[in-house]
Design a protein around this motif. Structure first.
Motif: not given
Length: 266
Positions: A13, A17, A64, A15, A45, A47
């Motif tokens: 998982d 930015s 995602g 993510s 960005d 995810k």
């Protein structure tokens, strides 16, 4: 990043930015052979969730999104894929400036899920051209075999280069930043081996249709040129003004001919 390495194929998982991160140091680190070729600022960005990295697993679990933009860019077109693509168009239209203008802006929006990689938007611009495309790639059991089912590429030239290539007409707004060309280019193949298709008849048809009226030809010759342009562009050829049509006739549709330009995609 949340990783479970105790599961076969492992799960993740992830993510990230990035807000106005300089591109050049990253590019120089990962591509030292192209040092200085990529400059600009990254805004990104992402995810992404999934399990495993093979196509069999990804089409079941990958979900995602990922969005990124390169702004204030100065990216030299030196790649083995994009460079030949632009070189071929530049040769056809006789505008060498197309290959010499660095890319100044790139943006992409991707979505993952339901067994697909969805390119919702991909666009790049330089002072010489603009190009964009989108499409959905269904994930195959072997990831590199995932099919690209003919992504159309919208391609436009700057107004100045369009004038040089004789692709403007009296109706073209003089304040246009770019003049869009006919839909003459698309990409197909697979994720591992994308193959562009180049429909030269559409591009040639548009050139003849717009350029024919500037040659100073007599009316009969001009009608012939414009009719040829319509035929190559897949349109019906106009009837000469000094003839009266007794039946509605149209030119038979022209079969699109295509030939690969490069051994990759943008």
């Amino acid at each position: 990043a949340d990783l479970d390495l105790g599961v076969k194929g492992y799960t993740y998982d992830f993510s990230a930015s990035l807000d106005k991160v300089p591109l050049e140091p990253l590019a120089n680190s990962f591509m030292p052979d192209k040092k200085g070729a990529y400059q600009g600022t990254i805004i990104a960005d992402a995810k992404i969730k999934g399990a495993g990295t093979t196509g069999v697993n990804l089409k079941k679990s990958l979900n995602g999104n990922a969005d990124f933009t390169f702004t204030n860019a100065n990216i030299q077109i030196v790649g083995k894929r994009l460079s030949p693509f632009l070189t071929t168009i530049a040769t056809v239209l006789q505008i060498q400036e197309l290959t010499e203008s660095p890319v100044k802006w790139v943006t992409a929006n991707l979505k993952f899920g339901e067994g697909n990689i969805d390119f919702q938007n991909f666009k790049m611009q330089s002072d010489a051209f603009t190009a964009d495309t989108k499409g959905i790639i269904p994930i195959a059991d072997v990831l590199t075999n995932s099919p690209i089912r003919k992504f159309p590429i919208n391609f436009g030239l700057s107004y100045a280069l369009s004038q040089k290539a004789h692709l403007t007409s009296s109706s073209t707004p003089t304040n246009s930043a770019y003049v869009m060309l006919p839909a003459f280019l698309s990409v197909k193949g697979t994720l591992g081996e994308p193959k562009p298709d180049f429909d030269k008849t559409k591009l040639l048809g548009a050139t003849l249709e717009k350029f024919g009226g500037k040659l100073g030809l007599d009316e009969k010759s001009e009608n012939l040129i414009q009719g040829l342009g319509g035929l190559l562009g897949g349109k019906s050829a106009p009837n000469p003004t000094n003839q009266t049509a007794t039946t509605n006739q149209s030119v038979a549709p022209q079969t699109n001919s295509s030939e690969p330009l490069i051994d990759g995609v943008l």
